[in-house]
Scaffold this motif. Structure first.
Motif, PDB file in Angstrom:
ATOM      1  N   VAL A  23     -28.001  -5.864   2.943  1.00  0.00           N
ATOM      2  CA  VAL A  23     -27.177  -6.495   1.916  1.00  0.00           C
ATOM      3  C   VAL A  23     -25.926  -5.637   1.782  1.00  0.00           C
ATOM      4  O   VAL A  23     -25.915  -4.480   2.222  1.00  0.00           O
ATOM      5  N   PRO A  24     -24.834  -6.164   1.202  1.00  0.00           N
ATOM      6  CA  PRO A  24     -23.610  -5.361   1.102  1.00  0.00           C
ATOM      7  C   PRO A  24     -23.841  -4.005   0.443  1.00  0.00           C
ATOM      8  O   PRO A  24     -24.453  -3.910  -0.618  1.00  0.00           O
ATOM      9  N   GLY A  25     -23.378  -2.953   1.123  1.00  0.00           N
ATOM     10  CA  GLY A  25     -23.499  -1.601   0.602  1.00  0.00           C
ATOM     11  C   GLY A  25     -24.735  -0.848   1.064  1.00  0.00           C
ATOM     12  O   GLY A  25     -24.813   0.368   0.934  1.00  0.00           O
ATOM     13  N   GLN A  26     -25.717  -1.559   1.631  1.00  0.00           N
ATOM     14  CA  GLN A  26     -26.951  -0.911   2.069  1.00  0.00           C
ATOM     15  C   GLN A  26     -26.712  -0.095   3.329  1.00  0.00           C
ATOM     16  O   GLN A  26     -25.960  -0.507   4.214  1.00  0.00           O
ATOM     17  N   ASN A  27     -27.334   1.078   3.409  1.00  0.00           N
ATOM     18  CA  ASN A  27     -27.184   1.899   4.607  1.00  0.00           C
ATOM     19  C   ASN A  27     -28.543   2.317   5.142  1.00  0.00           C
ATOM     20  O   ASN A  27     -29.561   2.228   4.433  1.00  0.00           O
ATOM     21  N   ALA A  28     -28.545   2.790   6.386  1.00  0.00           N
ATOM     22  CA  ALA A  28     -29.775   3.230   7.044  1.00  0.00           C
ATOM     23  C   ALA A  28     -29.399   4.186   8.168  1.00  0.00           C
ATOM     24  O   ALA A  28     -28.299   4.094   8.727  1.00  0.00           O
ATOM     25  N   PRO A  29     -30.290   5.125   8.515  1.00  0.00           N
ATOM     26  CA  PRO A  29     -29.995   6.022   9.637  1.00  0.00           C
ATOM     27  C   PRO A  29     -30.031   5.276  10.960  1.00  0.00           C
ATOM     28  O   PRO A  29     -30.742   4.275  11.110  1.00  0.00           O
ATOM     29  N   LEU A  30     -29.247   5.756  11.924  1.00  0.00           N
ATOM     30  CA  LEU A  30     -29.243   5.202  13.277  1.00  0.00           C
ATOM     31  C   LEU A  30     -29.990   6.154  14.205  1.00  0.00           C
ATOM     32  O   LEU A  30     -29.577   7.297  14.376  1.00  0.00           O
ATOM     33  N   GLN A  31     -31.063   5.675  14.791  1.00  0.00           N
ATOM     34  CA  GLN A  31     -31.824   6.483  15.732  1.00  0.00           C
ATOM     35  C   GLN A  31     -31.289   6.327  17.153  1.00  0.00           C
ATOM     36  O   GLN A  31     -31.365   7.252  17.956  1.00  0.00           O
ATOM     37  N   ALA A  32     -30.731   5.154  17.465  1.00  0.00           N
ATOM     38  CA  ALA A  32     -30.231   4.885  18.810  1.00  0.00           C
ATOM     39  C   ALA A  32     -28.888   5.560  19.020  1.00  0.00           C
ATOM     40  O   ALA A  32     -28.083   5.691  18.100  1.00  0.00           O
ATOM     41  N   SER A  33     -28.627   5.986  20.257  1.00  0.00           N
ATOM     42  CA  SER A  33     -27.344   6.614  20.583  1.00  0.00           C
ATOM     43  C   SER A  33     -26.334   5.601  21.111  1.00  0.00           C
ATOM     44  O   SER A  33     -25.137   5.879  21.162  1.00  0.00           O
ATOM     45  N   VAL A  34     -26.824   4.413  21.503  1.00  0.00           N
ATOM     46  CA  VAL A  34     -25.953   3.335  21.965  1.00  0.00           C
ATOM     47  C   VAL A  34     -26.322   2.077  21.181  1.00  0.00           C
ATOM     48  O   VAL A  34     -27.489   1.674  21.155  1.00  0.00           O
ATOM     49  N   VAL A  35     -25.334   1.452  20.545  1.00  0.00           N
ATOM     50  CA  VAL A  35     -25.594   0.248  19.762  1.00  0.00           C
ATOM     51  C   VAL A  35     -24.571  -0.818  20.143  1.00  0.00           C
ATOM     52  O   VAL A  35     -23.463  -0.512  20.587  1.00  0.00           O
ATOM     53  N   THR A  36     -24.953  -2.061  19.942  1.00  0.00           N
ATOM     54  CA  THR A  36     -24.078  -3.195  20.244  1.00  0.00           C
ATOM     55  C   THR A  36     -23.970  -4.084  19.018  1.00  0.00           C
ATOM     56  O   THR A  36     -24.982  -4.413  18.384  1.00  0.00           O
ATOM     57  N   PHE A  37     -22.749  -4.474  18.709  1.00  0.00           N
ATOM     58  CA  PHE A  37     -22.458  -5.330  17.563  1.00  0.00           C
ATOM     59  C   PHE A  37     -22.105  -6.741  18.040  1.00  0.00           C
ATOM     60  O   PHE A  37     -21.266  -6.922  18.914  1.00  0.00           O
ATOM     61  N   ARG A  38     -22.795  -7.719  17.469  1.00  0.00           N
ATOM     62  CA  ARG A  38     -22.479  -9.123  17.726  1.00  0.00           C
ATOM     63  C   ARG A  38     -22.454  -9.854  16.392  1.00  0.00           C
ATOM     64  O   ARG A  38     -23.017  -9.382  15.407  1.00  0.00           O
ATOM     65  N   ALA A  39     -21.826 -11.012  16.376  1.00  0.00           N
ATOM     66  CA  ALA A  39     -21.767 -11.821  15.163  1.00  0.00           C
ATOM     67  C   ALA A  39     -21.908 -13.286  15.526  1.00  0.00           C
ATOM     68  O   ALA A  39     -21.774 -13.669  16.694  1.00  0.00           O
ATOM     69  N   SER A  40     -22.185 -14.113  14.527  1.00  0.00           N
ATOM     70  CA  SER A  40     -22.257 -15.558  14.744  1.00  0.00           C
ATOM     71  C   SER A  40     -21.686 -16.275  13.530  1.00  0.00           C
ATOM     72  O   SER A  40     -21.804 -15.807  12.400  1.00  0.00           O
ATOM     73  N   SER A  41     -21.028 -17.403  13.790  1.00  0.00           N
ATOM     74  CA  SER A  41     -20.429 -18.198  12.732  1.00  0.00           C
ATOM     75  C   SER A  41     -20.082 -19.563  13.312  1.00  0.00           C
ATOM     76  O   SER A  41     -19.871 -19.708  14.520  1.00  0.00           O
ATOM     77  N   GLN A  42     -20.009 -20.569  12.429  1.00  0.00           N
ATOM     78  CA  GLN A  42     -19.597 -21.891  12.887  1.00  0.00           C
ATOM     79  C   GLN A  42     -18.102 -21.940  13.173  1.00  0.00           C
ATOM     80  O   GLN A  42     -17.623 -22.846  13.845  1.00  0.00           O
ATOM     81  N   THR A  43     -17.367 -20.954  12.651  1.00  0.00           N
ATOM     82  CA  THR A  43     -15.926 -20.872  12.882  1.00  0.00           C
ATOM     83  C   THR A  43     -15.655 -19.973  14.084  1.00  0.00           C
ATOM     84  O   THR A  43     -16.179 -18.861  14.142  1.00  0.00           O
ATOM     85  N   PRO A  44     -14.839 -20.402  15.054  1.00  0.00           N
ATOM     86  CA  PRO A  44     -14.509 -19.524  16.189  1.00  0.00           C
ATOM     87  C   PRO A  44     -13.862 -18.229  15.703  1.00  0.00           C
ATOM     88  O   PRO A  44     -13.048 -18.240  14.776  1.00  0.00           O
ATOM     89  N   PHE A  45     -14.246 -17.115  16.321  1.00  0.00           N
ATOM     90  CA  PHE A  45     -13.734 -15.828  15.875  1.00  0.00           C
ATOM     91  C   PHE A  45     -13.642 -14.865  17.048  1.00  0.00           C
ATOM     92  O   PHE A  45     -14.176 -15.108  18.135  1.00  0.00           O
ATOM     93  N   ASP A  46     -12.979 -13.736  16.807  1.00  0.00           N
ATOM     94  CA  ASP A  46     -12.911 -12.624  17.750  1.00  0.00           C
ATOM     95  C   ASP A  46     -13.597 -11.421  17.123  1.00  0.00           C
ATOM     96  O   ASP A  46     -13.653 -11.280  15.891  1.00  0.00           O
ATOM     97  N   VAL A  47     -14.120 -10.522  17.974  1.00  0.00           N
ATOM     98  CA  VAL A  47     -14.678  -9.264  17.474  1.00  0.00           C
ATOM     99  C   VAL A  47     -13.730  -8.133  17.872  1.00  0.00           C
ATOM    100  O   VAL A  47     -13.016  -8.211  18.868  1.00  0.00           O
ATOM    101  N   SER A  48     -13.716  -7.102  17.071  1.00  0.00           N
ATOM    102  CA  SER A  48     -12.903  -5.920  17.350  1.00  0.00           C
ATOM    103  C   SER A  48     -13.529  -4.730  16.647  1.00  0.00           C
ATOM    104  O   SER A  48     -14.521  -4.880  15.921  1.00  0.00           O
ATOM    105  N   ALA A  49     -12.966  -3.553  16.859  1.00  0.00           N
ATOM    106  CA  ALA A  49     -13.499  -2.340  16.242  1.00  0.00           C
ATOM    107  C   ALA A  49     -12.347  -1.379  15.961  1.00  0.00           C
ATOM    108  O   ALA A  49     -11.316  -1.395  16.637  1.00  0.00           O
ATOM    109  N   LEU A  50     -12.545  -0.535  14.950  1.00  0.00           N
ATOM    110  CA  LEU A  50     -11.532   0.432  14.563  1.00  0.00           C
ATOM    111  C   LEU A  50     -12.207   1.782  14.323  1.00  0.00           C
ATOM    112  O   LEU A  50     -13.164   1.869  13.553  1.00  0.00           O
ATOM    113  N   VAL A  51     -11.712   2.814  15.011  1.00  0.00           N
ATOM    114  CA  VAL A  51     -12.249   4.171  14.865  1.00  0.00           C
ATOM    115  C   VAL A  51     -11.401   4.895  13.823  1.00  0.00           C
ATOM    116  O   VAL A  51     -10.169   4.943  13.934  1.00  0.00           O
TER     117      VAL A  51
END
Length: 524
Positions: free
Chosen positions: A6-34
């Motif tokens: 839920v918004p604001g919830q956090n958790a530790p990451l055990q994996a060293s490599v992760v992949t982000f995907r999303a889904s929506s009925q509206t066409p979109f692009d994904v991006s990232a900012l360091v």
């Protein structure tokens, strides 16, 4: 194990490599900012999108973002995972009712986290996840923060330089599409704006402090050798150091000024569609005649928050940000004043906003000096009982309220229906002239109400001198558990994200000279 975020919830990451995907009925692009610790981009090269598909440890791979955490730049503190509406579909309504969701998987494809992202309907860019580093370990937070101005606004807020004309145009197109808030979303929007303002302020402060530290170091080096200190080379070195300092500060201030202008524009638009409890007095939602407000605003009646005043920082520019709190008040508000008469403006403003939040609460008032007569006369229809003018009547009223809290809480926990539980216990308690005339038992009753009352809809406002250092332990404990406001002037506030300094100026209202605002309660 998959975590449903839920918004604001956090958790530790055990994996060293992760992949982000999303889904929506509206066409979109994904991006990232360091970004750094203030969520400001390390550089424009650390924005990963279709025209710049990779930076250290972060890569765009088709419709996903792959992050190798061990390879992320060592100076980075976070990676923001973003979705934005395809510009060709921006007119289709952004992510409105589009079922936006995000998923994070490990290298084997196993799901680490899922996030069904709530949207207000005007967002054309959303930060889904924040992968962040704490004490050498990586964690993930579900964010869900949206931007009506689209990707240009989002990355601009986080320090990426964008082409001013297109960014401004996109922001303008979207900001004029803002619609009335759904019930329960106004406070969230106000705190998003406050967070954006705070992170922009923190970036300005951090950049300025870094520039000064670097200037000190370079000036020290330039004068270290006495034989060249006053030579043309020494003078040139000092001038160059000063110029580098001035350029860095100017760049940081220009970025902050741009951020502030965008936020000011957004606030101007949303003020017209906020619920009355959080809108400025000048907003059309406070129009006293029903026909003077836009038709679309007449349904904006309930609110999940209430406005206390505005936040400013004169040394950082003219931006003012509304300061809003959840309703019912989770902590009592203590209006600091040597006399209740001097606090009428602040108490009246807060009272009217609480009344406007809906549903209309009953009003209990202790007014030993008659200071609030102009207010209570205006609100006589919602008084739970006669205004208390004599200290001997205080205990009985507080005891009755405490019993109401007990009964309401019992009804709530036992699962009674609304009919069985009886009338709503939603109330506002104003305690003037505190602690003069109040017994020790009264103070204990108020502490009980402060702790248990919010669960069943009770808000409390106290008026009196600051008693945080009182020799009476219970009075001091009560004072230290309250949120303090000045009856006149301002009070210092620190934001919860970066610790940036702000000044809170409370809203005021004159019941005698602004009757149209009270009339607005009956017109909508």
């Amino acid at each position: 194990m998959t975590v449903e975020f839920v918004p604001g919830q956090n958790a530790p990451l055990q994996a060293s490599v992760v992949t982000f995907r999303a889904s929506s009925q509206t066409p979109f692009d994904v991006s990232a900012l360091v970004t750094d610790t203030h969520l400001r981009a390390l550089s424009s090269e650390d924005f990963v999108f279709y025209n710049q598909p990779a930076t250290a440890g972060v890569q765009l791979a088709g419709d996903s973002i792959r992050v190798e955490l061990d390879r992320v730049h060592p100076n980075a503190a976070a990676v923001l995972c973003i979705v934005s509406v395809d510009p060709s579909h921006a007119q289709a309504g952004a992510f409105r009712a589009a079922g936006l969701s995000a998923v994070l998987t490990d290298e084997s494809g196993s799901v680490i986290g899922q996030f069904a992202i709530p949207t207000a309907g005007s967002e054309t860019a959303v930060i889904c996840w924040e992968l962040y580093r704490r004490n050498g370990a990586w964690k993930v937070r579900g964010v869900g923060q949206g931007y009506a101005g689209g990707l240009a606004e989002l990355i601009g807020v986080h320090g990426v330089e964008v082409d001013d004309a297109p960014a401004s145009s996109a922001a303008m197109q979207q900001v004029h599409a803002v619609e009335p808030f759904e019930d329960g979303r106004g406070l969230e929007r106000m705190w998003m704006i406050f967070e954006d303002a705070s992170r922009s302020a923190a970036s300005l402060i951090s950049s300025s402090e870094y520039a000064m530290k670097r200037l000190d170091t370079e000036l020290t080096a330039a004068v270290a050798d006495a034989s060249t200190r006053n030579s043309p080379a020494g003078v040139a070195a000092r001038e160059a150091a000063q110029n580098r300092h001035d350029e860095l500060v100017a760049t940081a201030r220009a970025s902050h000024t741009r951020d502030s202008a965008q936020l000011t524009q957004e606030l101007t638009v949303v003020d017209a569609v906020l619920p009355r409890a959080m809108a400025s007095w000048e907003s059309p939602v406070w129009a006293s005649e029903k026909g003077t407000a836009p038709q679309s605003l007449e349904t904006v009646t309930s609110s999940d928050g209430v406005r206390l005043g505005v936040l400013t920082a004169a040394d950082r520019g003219a931006l003012t940000v509304p300061y809003c709190l959840p309703i019912p008040l989770t902590r009592p508000v203590w209006v600091e004043s040597t006399s209740s008469a001097a606090a009428v403006g602040v108490v009246s403003a807060l009272t009217l906003r609480i009344m406007a939040a809906g549903p209309m609460p009953l009003l209990d008032v202790v007014d030993l000096t008659g200071a609030f007569t102009s207010l209570t006369d205006r609100l006589s229809a919602v008084l739970a009982g006669p205004v208390i003018r004599n200290h001997s009547e205080i205990s009985a009223r507080l005891t009755g309220l405490a019993q109401s809290v007990d009964l309401a809480e019992l009804a709530r926990t036992s699962g009674m229906s609304a009919v069985q539980a009886g009338p709503s216990t939603q109330r506002l308690l104003i305690l003037g002239d505190f602690p003069h005339g109040y017994s020790e038992q009264d103070v204990h009753s108020i502490m009980f109400l402060a702790e248990r009352g919010p669960m069943i809809g009770l808000s409390i406002v106290l008026v009196g001198d600051d008693e945080s250092n009182s020799t009476e332990e219970t009075v001091a404990a009560l004072a230290n558990g309250c949120r303090h406001l000045p009856a006149a002037g301002e009070i210092d506030v620190q934001d919860p994200w970066t610790g940036s300094h702000w000044v809170l100026v409370p809203d005021v209202l004159d019941p005698a000279n602004q009757p149209q605002l009270f009339a607005a309660l009956d017109k909508f």
